[in-house]
Design a protein around this motif. Structure first.
Motif, PDB file in Angstrom:
ATOM      1  N   GLU A  25       0.833  -1.178  -0.021  1.00 55.74           N
ATOM      2  CA  GLU A  25      -0.190   0.050   0.071  1.00 55.74           C
ATOM      3  C   GLU A  25       0.890   1.358  -0.163  1.00 55.74           C
ATOM      4  N   GLY A  26       0.601   2.103  -0.891  1.00 59.33           N
ATOM      5  CA  GLY A  26       1.248   3.411  -1.163  1.00 59.33           C
ATOM      6  C   GLY A  26       2.761   3.455  -1.860  1.00 59.33           C
ATOM      7  N   GLN A  27       2.917   1.958  -2.032  1.00 56.88           N
ATOM      8  CA  GLN A  27       4.296   1.707  -2.780  1.00 56.88           C
ATOM      9  C   GLN A  27       3.985   1.277  -4.327  1.00 56.88           C
ATOM     10  N   THR A  28       3.187   0.422  -4.247  1.00 62.03           N
ATOM     11  CA  THR A  28       2.675  -0.281  -5.622  1.00 62.03           C
ATOM     12  C   THR A  28       1.281  -0.166  -6.120  1.00 62.03           C
ATOM     13  N   GLY A  29       0.481   0.462  -4.968  1.00 62.81           N
ATOM     14  CA  GLY A  29      -0.717   0.443  -5.360  1.00 62.81           C
ATOM     15  C   GLY A  29      -1.509   1.011  -4.061  1.00 62.81           C
ATOM     16  N   LEU A  30      -2.846   1.046  -4.278  1.00 63.98           N
ATOM     17  CA  LEU A  30      -3.782   1.767  -2.950  1.00 63.98           C
ATOM     18  C   LEU A  30      -4.579   0.375  -2.526  1.00 63.98           C
ATOM     19  N   LEU A  31      -5.242   0.606  -1.257  1.00 61.08           N
ATOM     20  CA  LEU A  31      -6.134  -0.406  -0.808  1.00 61.08           C
ATOM     21  C   LEU A  31      -7.488   0.417  -0.393  1.00 61.08           C
ATOM     22  N   VAL A  32      -8.729  -0.230  -0.675  1.00 62.42           N
ATOM     23  CA  VAL A  32      -9.897   0.464  -0.500  1.00 62.42           C
ATOM     24  C   VAL A  32     -10.863  -0.315   0.319  1.00 62.42           C
ATOM     25  N   PRO A  33     -11.928   0.034   0.955  1.00 63.64           N
ATOM     26  CA  PRO A  33     -12.622  -0.924   1.646  1.00 63.64           C
ATOM     27  C   PRO A  33     -13.668  -1.846   0.699  1.00 63.64           C
ATOM     28  N   PRO A  34     -13.998  -3.062   0.764  1.00 62.20           N
ATOM     29  CA  PRO A  34     -14.636  -3.877  -0.237  1.00 62.20           C
ATOM     30  C   PRO A  34     -16.123  -3.081  -0.177  1.00 62.20           C
ATOM     31  N   ARG A  35     -16.672  -3.492  -1.489  1.00 65.69           N
ATOM     32  CA  ARG A  35     -18.009  -3.172  -1.748  1.00 65.69           C
ATOM     33  C   ARG A  35     -18.152  -1.846  -1.697  1.00 65.69           C
ATOM     34  N   ASP A  36     -17.372  -0.969  -2.035  1.00 58.88           N
ATOM     35  CA  ASP A  36     -17.617   0.421  -1.783  1.00 58.88           C
ATOM     36  C   ASP A  36     -17.330   1.366  -3.035  1.00 58.88           C
ATOM     37  N   PRO A  37     -18.202   1.550  -3.914  1.00 59.36           N
ATOM     38  CA  PRO A  37     -17.786   2.056  -5.247  1.00 59.36           C
ATOM     39  C   PRO A  37     -17.177   3.408  -5.226  1.00 59.36           C
ATOM     40  N   ALA A  38     -17.718   4.326  -4.003  1.00 57.89           N
ATOM     41  CA  ALA A  38     -17.354   5.630  -3.951  1.00 57.89           C
ATOM     42  C   ALA A  38     -15.596   5.747  -3.333  1.00 57.89           C
ATOM     43  N   ALA A  39     -15.273   4.786  -2.838  1.00 57.00           N
ATOM     44  CA  ALA A  39     -13.946   4.596  -2.179  1.00 57.00           C
ATOM     45  C   ALA A  39     -13.070   4.254  -3.485  1.00 57.00           C
ATOM     46  N   LEU A  40     -13.867   3.162  -4.170  1.00 58.54           N
ATOM     47  CA  LEU A  40     -12.860   2.665  -5.178  1.00 58.54           C
ATOM     48  C   LEU A  40     -12.579   3.986  -6.143  1.00 58.54           C
ATOM     49  N   ALA A  41     -13.750   4.607  -6.594  1.00 60.97           N
ATOM     50  CA  ALA A  41     -13.561   5.732  -7.490  1.00 60.97           C
ATOM     51  C   ALA A  41     -12.638   6.618  -7.061  1.00 60.97           C
ATOM     52  N   ALA A  42     -12.734   7.124  -5.897  1.00 60.37           N
ATOM     53  CA  ALA A  42     -11.801   8.169  -5.209  1.00 60.37           C
ATOM     54  C   ALA A  42     -10.226   7.688  -5.343  1.00 60.37           C
ATOM     55  N   ALA A  43      -9.786   6.395  -5.054  1.00 60.23           N
ATOM     56  CA  ALA A  43      -8.556   6.017  -5.273  1.00 60.23           C
ATOM     57  C   ALA A  43      -8.254   6.152  -6.723  1.00 60.23           C
ATOM     58  N   VAL A  44      -8.999   5.550  -7.455  1.00 58.93           N
ATOM     59  CA  VAL A  44      -8.860   5.553  -9.091  1.00 58.93           C
ATOM     60  C   VAL A  44      -8.271   6.920  -9.607  1.00 58.93           C
ATOM     61  N   ASN A  45      -9.481   7.810  -9.083  1.00 54.63           N
ATOM     62  CA  ASN A  45      -9.535   9.254  -9.542  1.00 54.63           C
ATOM     63  C   ASN A  45      -7.981   9.818  -9.033  1.00 54.63           C
ATOM     64  N   SER A  46      -7.756   9.477  -7.869  1.00 55.58           N
ATOM     65  CA  SER A  46      -6.614  10.093  -7.148  1.00 55.58           C
ATOM     66  C   SER A  46      -5.094   9.730  -8.318  1.00 55.58           C
ATOM     67  N   LEU A  47      -5.015   8.337  -8.487  1.00 53.05           N
ATOM     68  CA  LEU A  47      -3.978   7.986  -9.450  1.00 53.05           C
ATOM     69  C   LEU A  47      -4.197   8.533 -10.827  1.00 53.05           C
ATOM     70  N   LEU A  48      -5.460   8.635 -11.187  1.00 52.94           N
ATOM     71  CA  LEU A  48      -5.431   8.912 -12.847  1.00 52.94           C
ATOM     72  C   LEU A  48      -5.030  10.469 -12.877  1.00 52.94           C
ATOM     73  N   SER A  49      -5.392  11.298 -11.927  1.00 52.98           N
ATOM     74  CA  SER A  49      -5.033  12.758 -11.807  1.00 52.98           C
ATOM     75  C   SER A  49      -3.702  13.023 -11.439  1.00 52.98           C
ATOM     76  N   ASP A  50      -2.738  11.999 -11.015  1.00 47.03           N
ATOM     77  CA  ASP A  50      -1.483  12.481 -10.659  1.00 47.03           C
ATOM     78  C   ASP A  50      -0.536  11.303 -11.194  1.00 47.03           C
ATOM     79  N   PRO A  51      -0.342  11.735 -12.579  1.00 48.22           N
ATOM     80  CA  PRO A  51       0.674  10.819 -13.745  1.00 48.22           C
ATOM     81  C   PRO A  51       2.212  10.331 -12.718  1.00 48.22           C
ATOM     82  N   ALA A  52       2.498  11.548 -12.364  1.00 46.26           N
ATOM     83  CA  ALA A  52       3.747  11.085 -11.538  1.00 46.26           C
ATOM     84  C   ALA A  52       3.582  10.240 -10.485  1.00 46.26           C
ATOM     85  N   ARG A  53       2.779  10.403  -9.618  1.00 48.77           N
ATOM     86  CA  ARG A  53       2.562   9.166  -8.490  1.00 48.77           C
ATOM     87  C   ARG A  53       2.194   7.927  -9.175  1.00 48.77           C
TER      88      ARG A  53
END
Length: 373
Positions: A310-338
């Motif tokens: 976590e934080g080094q090769t990917g992110l972890l989110v709560p299961p069965r939580d579309p909003a949390a999954l979307a937030a994690a995905v958006n955070s990475l899509l909007s930050d190409p350097a990270r």
């Protein structure tokens, strides 16, 4: 060593446990061991160099589930399926004088332990899930050793059987799963431009794999296309959900994808989504993806926290939580350097799951039981 890898579905289905057996057989044979795969009669025609494949007839669990008392008795139906194969396979288990009989499911404990009594073989129980049934505890406590695919699974087994298995992570072929250039034809085949984010799910389409969560998350992720590599009973329901949500044009079902074609997929998409909320004791998909340099967004469930840094090769989110999954995905899509930093770190992290290290640990377990009286 003379080794039997005994598992009905190795020769009838495609999945994580099945791939583990084929790969383990290949690696053991390359080290000079005499390896037989014993499975059920089926349509799978895979081979492994230097490995003998023996198949035996069985009566499918679907036959047993047709009986009213067994319709919802999933574990008992699988047990009966396995025992019908054991009737045909037991003479071979005894006659071949194996030193090691390595199981992948507790359903096979009874024939393996009987073969041990008749031939002197040592029995290793491989633990990949929660395939428990009445009477399994008594049998499991009589094996010579047990190995588990994750610490999460080892704790589950310890709670059931009263002993702690040796943790031996599943392995990956790092000569196949490694960084490579993107496939320039994939976006053309999908009909999307180079600016559209591609999210990938790889696995069987079962409800507990959580693909519904990924589809629902698309409602909160601009433009992204969800590419689904896999097939299964849940596909019609998932397609219906995508239509109901108005995102069906952003979901691409590829069907089953041969394993040798997966590295090109991993190299071309932007993120892997691993969304399981049950029965996920390891997570071979996230490991393969990371070995190819693909960051992962996975649920904090089962074995995923052990295979995603976590934080080094990917992110972890709560299961069965579309909003949390979307937030994690958006955070990475909007930050190409990270995202690039996660991708750069991923192959080195995944190297710990390479087959040579895995087989070293399994061989050590085999040697240890053979040295005991």
């Amino acid at each position: 060593m003379r080794i039997a890898l005994y598992n009905l579905t190795t020769t009838t289905k495609i999945g994580g446990v099945e791939s583990f057996v084929w790969d383990l057989a290949r690696e053991l044979a390359q080290r000079g061991h005499a390896v037989d795969i014993l499975g059920g009669v089926g349509n799978r025609r895979e081979t492994a160099p230097g490995v003998r494949v023996l198949t035996f007839p069985f009566i499918s669990r679907r036959f047993w589930q047709a009986f009213p008392l067994l319709r919802r008795a999933y574990a008992e139906a699988k047990l009966l399926e396995r025992l019908t194969m054991a009737v045909a396979a037991l003479p071979t288990l005894v006659r071949e004088k194996y030193q090691i009989i390595h199981l992948q499911k507790p359903y096979d404990l009874a024939p393996a332990l009987l073969a041990r009594r008749l031939s002197g073989a040592r029995v290793i129980l491989g633990c990949h899930g929660e395939d428990f049934y009445r009477g399994d505890t008594w049998l499991a406590r009589r094996v010579d050793a047990a190995v588990s695919c994750s610490r999460f699974n080892a704790q589950t087994i310890a709670g059931r059987y009263g002993f702690m298995p040796e943790v031996v992570f599943n392995g990956i072929d790092t000569s196949l799963f490694r960084p490579q250039p993107p496939d320039p034809t994939l976006r053309e085949r999908l009909g999307v431009s180079s600016t559209v984010p591609l999210l990938l799910f790889v696995g069987r389409l079962q409800p507990w794999k959580g693909v519904e969560t990924a589809i629902r998350a698309l409602c909160h992720i601009d433009q992204a296309i969800l590419v689904i590599a896999g097939d299964g009973e849940d596909r019609p329901r998932l397609a219906a959900i995508a239509r109901e949500l108005g995102v069906s044009e952003r979901v691409r079902f590829l069907g089953s994808v041969p394993r040798q074609h997966l590295p090109a997929l991993y190299a071309t998409v932007d993120l892997l989504l691993a969304t399981s909320y049950a029965s996920e004791t390891f997570g071979i998909g996230p490991v393969e993806a990371q070995a190819c340099g693909l960051p992962v967004v996975a649920t904090r469930f089962g074995g995923f926290p052990e295979v995603v840094a976590e934080g080094q090769t990917g992110l972890l989110v709560p299961p069965r939580d579309p909003a949390a999954l979307a937030a994690a995905v958006n955070s990475l899509l909007s930050d190409p350097a990270r995202r690039a930093a996660l991708a750069a770190a991923a192959p080195a992290w995944a190297a710990q799951f390479a087959w040579p290290a895995v087989v070293d640990r399994i061989e050590a377990v085999y040697r240890a039981v053979l040295q005991t009286n």
